[in-house]
Design a protein around this motif. Sequence first.
Motif, PDB file in Angstrom:
ATOM      1  N   GLU A 171      74.764  54.396  -5.522  1.00  0.00           N
ATOM      2  CA  GLU A 171      73.608  53.873  -6.496  1.00  0.00           C
ATOM      3  C   GLU A 171      73.936  52.209  -6.651  1.00  0.00           C
ATOM      4  O   GLU A 171      72.940  51.291  -7.173  1.00  0.00           O
ATOM      5  CB  GLU A 171      73.473  54.463  -7.680  1.00  0.00           C
ATOM      6  CG  GLU A 171      72.892  55.924  -7.535  1.00  0.00           C
ATOM      7  CD  GLU A 171      72.696  56.484  -9.110  1.00  0.00           C
ATOM      8  OE1 GLU A 171      72.102  55.714  -9.857  1.00  0.00           O
ATOM      9  OE2 GLU A 171      73.074  57.638  -9.134  1.00  0.00           O
ATOM     10  N   ILE A 172      75.185  51.893  -6.281  1.00  0.00           N
ATOM     11  CA  ILE A 172      75.550  50.509  -6.345  1.00  0.00           C
ATOM     12  C   ILE A 172      76.450  49.938  -5.350  1.00  0.00           C
ATOM     13  O   ILE A 172      76.974  50.845  -4.603  1.00  0.00           O
ATOM     14  CB  ILE A 172      76.283  50.078  -7.889  1.00  0.00           C
ATOM     15  CG1 ILE A 172      77.706  50.740  -7.751  1.00  0.00           C
ATOM     16  CG2 ILE A 172      75.447  50.456  -9.094  1.00  0.00           C
ATOM     17  CD1 ILE A 172      78.603  50.312  -8.852  1.00  0.00           C
ATOM     18  N   ARG A 173      76.720  48.761  -5.201  1.00  0.00           N
ATOM     19  CA  ARG A 173      77.420  48.281  -4.209  1.00  0.00           C
ATOM     20  C   ARG A 173      78.860  48.487  -4.587  1.00  0.00           C
ATOM     21  O   ARG A 173      79.124  48.996  -5.637  1.00  0.00           O
ATOM     22  CB  ARG A 173      77.311  46.827  -3.546  1.00  0.00           C
ATOM     23  CG  ARG A 173      77.358  46.050  -4.884  1.00  0.00           C
ATOM     24  CD  ARG A 173      76.772  44.468  -4.597  1.00  0.00           C
ATOM     25  NE  ARG A 173      77.565  43.903  -3.770  1.00  0.00           N
ATOM     26  CZ  ARG A 173      77.031  42.634  -2.999  1.00  0.00           C
ATOM     27  NH1 ARG A 173      75.747  42.153  -3.492  1.00  0.00           N
ATOM     28  NH2 ARG A 173      77.773  42.307  -2.064  1.00  0.00           N
TER      29      ARG A 173
ATOM     30  N   ASP B 276      71.406  44.759 -12.036  1.00  0.00           N
ATOM     31  CA  ASP B 276      70.384  44.720 -10.771  1.00  0.00           C
ATOM     32  C   ASP B 276      71.239  44.116  -9.751  1.00  0.00           C
ATOM     33  O   ASP B 276      71.113  44.549  -8.527  1.00  0.00           O
ATOM     34  CB  ASP B 276      69.300  44.048 -11.204  1.00  0.00           C
ATOM     35  CG  ASP B 276      68.290  44.426 -12.159  1.00  0.00           C
ATOM     36  OD1 ASP B 276      68.378  45.870 -12.151  1.00  0.00           O
ATOM     37  OD2 ASP B 276      67.538  43.694 -12.817  1.00  0.00           O
ATOM     38  N   GLY B 277      71.995  43.142  -9.679  1.00  0.00           N
ATOM     39  CA  GLY B 277      72.860  42.750  -8.672  1.00  0.00           C
ATOM     40  C   GLY B 277      73.738  43.481  -8.041  1.00  0.00           C
ATOM     41  O   GLY B 277      74.190  43.865  -6.807  1.00  0.00           O
TER      42      GLY B 277
ATOM     43  N   ARG C  12      73.039  46.745  -7.679  1.00  0.00           N
ATOM     44  CA  ARG C  12      72.423  47.603  -6.846  1.00  0.00           C
ATOM     45  C   ARG C  12      72.136  47.099  -5.529  1.00  0.00           C
ATOM     46  O   ARG C  12      71.539  47.516  -4.706  1.00  0.00           O
ATOM     47  CB  ARG C  12      71.141  48.063  -7.762  1.00  0.00           C
ATOM     48  CG  ARG C  12      71.494  48.778  -9.065  1.00  0.00           C
ATOM     49  CD  ARG C  12      69.989  49.297  -9.531  1.00  0.00           C
ATOM     50  NE  ARG C  12      70.288  50.217 -10.593  1.00  0.00           N
ATOM     51  CZ  ARG C  12      69.790  49.961 -11.919  1.00  0.00           C
ATOM     52  NH1 ARG C  12      69.530  48.635 -12.243  1.00  0.00           N
ATOM     53  NH2 ARG C  12      70.245  50.892 -12.767  1.00  0.00           N
ATOM     54  N   TYR C  13      72.136  45.624  -5.471  1.00  0.00           N
ATOM     55  CA  TYR C  13      71.675  45.030  -4.069  1.00  0.00           C
ATOM     56  C   TYR C  13      72.625  45.343  -3.321  1.00  0.00           C
ATOM     57  O   TYR C  13      73.629  45.233  -3.342  1.00  0.00           O
ATOM     58  CB  TYR C  13      71.633  43.379  -4.548  1.00  0.00           C
ATOM     59  CG  TYR C  13      71.081  42.602  -3.334  1.00  0.00           C
ATOM     60  CD1 TYR C  13      69.970  42.597  -2.856  1.00  0.00           C
ATOM     61  CD2 TYR C  13      72.046  41.613  -2.727  1.00  0.00           C
ATOM     62  CE1 TYR C  13      69.398  41.999  -1.995  1.00  0.00           C
ATOM     63  CE2 TYR C  13      71.727  40.801  -1.731  1.00  0.00           C
ATOM     64  CZ  TYR C  13      70.435  41.150  -1.152  1.00  0.00           C
ATOM     65  OH  TYR C  13      69.975  40.191  -0.225  1.00  0.00           O
ATOM     66  N   LYS C  14      72.008  45.442  -1.821  1.00  0.00           N
ATOM     67  CA  LYS C  14      72.887  45.745  -0.869  1.00  0.00           C
ATOM     68  C   LYS C  14      73.791  47.160  -1.187  1.00  0.00           C
ATOM     69  O   LYS C  14      75.069  46.897  -0.765  1.00  0.00           O
ATOM     70  CB  LYS C  14      73.523  44.764  -0.103  1.00  0.00           C
ATOM     71  CG  LYS C  14      72.723  43.677   0.271  1.00  0.00           C
ATOM     72  CD  LYS C  14      73.465  42.483   0.998  1.00  0.00           C
ATOM     73  CE  LYS C  14      72.498  41.579   1.546  1.00  0.00           C
ATOM     74  NZ  LYS C  14      73.426  40.387   2.031  1.00  0.00           N
ATOM     75  N   THR C  15      73.315  48.134  -1.653  1.00  0.00           N
ATOM     76  CA  THR C  15      74.172  49.271  -2.083  1.00  0.00           C
ATOM     77  C   THR C  15      74.645  50.089  -0.666  1.00  0.00           C
ATOM     78  O   THR C  15      75.656  50.671  -0.744  1.00  0.00           O
ATOM     79  CB  THR C  15      73.483  50.373  -2.383  1.00  0.00           C
ATOM     80  OG1 THR C  15      72.388  50.708  -1.889  1.00  0.00           O
ATOM     81  CG2 THR C  15      73.058  49.938  -4.164  1.00  0.00           C
ATOM     82  N   ASP C  16      74.475  49.429   0.693  1.00  0.00           N
ATOM     83  CA  ASP C  16      75.096  49.709   1.862  1.00  0.00           C
ATOM     84  C   ASP C  16      76.390  48.932   2.052  1.00  0.00           C
ATOM     85  O   ASP C  16      76.852  49.001   3.145  1.00  0.00           O
ATOM     86  CB  ASP C  16      74.068  49.871   2.879  1.00  0.00           C
ATOM     87  CG  ASP C  16      73.450  48.685   3.377  1.00  0.00           C
ATOM     88  OD1 ASP C  16      73.810  47.664   2.304  1.00  0.00           O
ATOM     89  OD2 ASP C  16      73.031  48.133   4.333  1.00  0.00           O
TER      90      ASP C  16
END
Length: 215
Positions: A156-158, A194-195, A197-201
């Motif tokens: 769910e998060i990076r 929110d940051g 969560r960005y690019k959680t891969d």
Amino acid sequence: MTLLTDESQADIVGQTPRRRRADAQRSEDALLEAAKSVFATTGVDAPVREIATKAGVGIATLYRRFPKRSDLIAAVFRREVDACAIAADALAESQEPVPALMEWLLHYTRFLATKQGLAAALHSGDPAFASLPNYFRSRFEPALTMLLAAAADAGEIRNDVGAYDLLRAIGNLSVTSGEDGAAHTKRMVMLLLDGLRYKTDARAPCARPGTQRSL
């Protein structure tokens, strides 16, 4: 006159120290809670008599437990750090990873908001405060690392943001003023989340504890 048996005498001897320790602990807890409240409203230079009165103890009791004002300030700080850090475990057990992370970050901002009045004292050079920055980090960094890892494992998060970087970022965001200070800080923390969560891969490893300078 009622005579005490050997057994009842032993009970008194055995229980009195425990009662005294319990009374001493209650007095200390009351003093720390009163000091926390007074410091938040009046500042760390508030008269110690005001703190003793609010705690419902005598001034001699306060000085016996905390001979110097700096001892009391340091004890309040450690107590609040412990409470905030312990909250991470409770949230991790009761909520899903991201809500737990969000709630703890907001809890942390509230901790920072109530401790802004202590900043000058903590950087005064008094030896009583020398160990507090490391204590702060030793309690908060593992707590946040655990919450970040749980949310990252859930996808769910990076996973490339270190706990200490986040603690420092939120600390900087929390230096606000005005009536909307708390609301502003909350909005900024939500943006940080929110940051995350960005690019959680992202596959970069989380920053290891101990690689940054202490607070």
